[in-house]
Design an enzyme around this catalytic site. Sequence first.
Site, short mmCIF file in Angstrom:
data_model
loop_
_atom_site.label_atom_id
_atom_site.label_comp_id
_atom_site.label_asym_id
_atom_site.label_seq_id
_atom_site.Cartn_x
_atom_site.Cartn_y
_atom_site.Cartn_z
N ARG A 1 -47.29 51.55 -0.53
CA ARG A 1 -47.42 50.27 0.18
C ARG A 1 -46.75 50.36 1.54
O ARG A 1 -45.58 50.74 1.65
CB ARG A 1 -46.78 49.15 -0.64
CG ARG A 1 -46.63 47.80 0.07
CD ARG A 1 -46.02 46.78 -0.86
NE ARG A 1 -45.74 45.51 -0.21
CZ ARG A 1 -44.52 45.04 0.07
NH1 ARG A 1 -43.44 45.78 -0.23
NH2 ARG A 1 -44.35 43.88 0.65
N ARG B 1 -40.14 28.69 9.49
CA ARG B 1 -38.68 28.77 9.60
C ARG B 1 -38.15 27.57 10.38
O ARG B 1 -38.86 27.01 11.23
CB ARG B 1 -38.26 30.06 10.31
CG ARG B 1 -38.72 31.34 9.63
CD ARG B 1 -38.21 32.57 10.36
NE ARG B 1 -38.75 33.80 9.78
CZ ARG B 1 -38.24 34.41 8.72
NH1 ARG B 1 -37.17 33.89 8.12
NH2 ARG B 1 -38.77 35.52 8.24
N LYS C 1 -52.48 37.84 -2.54
CA LYS C 1 -51.12 37.69 -3.08
C LYS C 1 -50.95 36.26 -3.58
O LYS C 1 -51.13 35.30 -2.82
CB LYS C 1 -50.08 38.03 -2.01
CG LYS C 1 -50.11 39.50 -1.61
CD LYS C 1 -49.19 39.79 -0.44
CE LYS C 1 -47.73 39.64 -0.79
NZ LYS C 1 -46.85 40.04 0.34
N THR D 1 -42.12 42.44 -7.31
CA THR D 1 -40.87 41.80 -6.88
C THR D 1 -39.72 41.96 -7.88
O THR D 1 -39.81 41.50 -9.01
CB THR D 1 -41.04 40.30 -6.55
OG1 THR D 1 -42.21 40.10 -5.76
CG2 THR D 1 -39.81 39.80 -5.79
#
Length: 473
Positions: free
Chosen positions: A35, A76, A217, A275
């Site tokens: 990846r 953010r 994803k 993850t």
Amino acid sequence: MRRHRRAKIVATVGPASSSPEMLKKLFLAGVDTFRLNFSHGSHEDHAKVHQAIRALEAELESPIGVLQDLQGPKIRVGTIRNGKISVSAGESIRFVPEGADGDAQSIPLRHPEIFAAVLPGHDLLIDDGRVRVRVTRVGRDAIDAEVIYGGIISNRKGVNLPDTMLALSPLTPKDRADLAFGLELGVDWVALSFVQKPSDVIDAKALIGDRAGLIAKIEKPQALDHIDDILRVADAIMVARGDLGVEIPHQDVPGRQKELVRAARLAVKPVIVATQMLDSMVASPAPTRAEASDVATAIYDGADAVMLSAESATGDYPVETVRMMDSIIRSTEGHKLYHSIVHATQPVTEQTPPHAVAAAAADLAEAIDAPVIVAFTSSGTTAARIARKRPVLPILAITPNISISRRLRLLWGVQGFHSKAAHGYDEMIAHAVETAREEKFAERGNFIVVVFGIPFGKTGTTNNLRVVQVGGA
């Protein structure tokens, strides 16, 4: 390079693993697909890694998958006066669309799509959910909220909005430039971050075409609500438990993981579980028992692949981590309960000739104790249909397309083999026998099951199977 396991390993490349020498060690330790995380590193860095992987592929004469992971949009807060503020439960705070050096009543949030979509009652999660606030009022120039879980809000911390469907494309200008670069390099898979709905996937596929497979994803609650439609248009999915675990309750993640793995298997699409799988091995030569159990759970669920992130990208023990993951997978697949658990979640065979032939091939091969199923495939679909059954024996997929052989490095139980195209029935059978022997999947006297489609080379025509004795009678 034959793997003596069914589930595959994806490893992220980073400073700890980017040298040609380390890439070779990782591949020999068990990595099937590398990846490239485009949230970090320059195009030049990724190009060097890609070149090293392709050189390794040529050296070892074995296809290797390369997955490009796009960063996606990052929401953010802006800059805070003195760098950070502390907020407490019950306190009222305010977000504003513009401004600098904000305080609790003027926290910069320079994302107009949030002001257009968020509603009273929606939650905003800041810094991976360490701070949770609930919207009380929305105006053109301000969002008022009550702090539910207090903590520190500092400069540029990420914001998640689990309740809000944002009019936000998962492809930012940076992603589009990165995607064009990745496709020019020749990546095999592209992972699309923060998918919310099927149209996000469709838009990305319009840019990719058939040059790479697209992985959606799954890290947003909105994607969970549209998962069946997303699976229809994506080529694979990734259970991205990092952001997903922020946006939905932690206790819901294991069940959702099982649902997603089962849904992908039903749709005949590969699924990666990702993850923090062996996160403690970033700094330790051994995982925790809970982490080993986490990897095993994904394997018992029937996942096609499990993924390493920081463990292989920046960790102190990248090779040891891959070996540990390989060992956990092989131990799990060798357990006496493994096949009964995986078969208990087996989807019903679809009533179409291609699916019926693939399912029959798996059952027949097991019944005659064949050492391998050989599948001729031009798109990878024939091999995927057989893998859907999760047979106890390996699947050797022969394809004239080098790109497909690399993509098959992500598919459960499948060993991709690149070879010239066969142009007739007898030639195909002879080629199947020869390849099975040369790759040490079968010996003289073994019976193998061969699956293919007629007309030859036409996608989606899985309609023939044959039992062949290696070496003849």
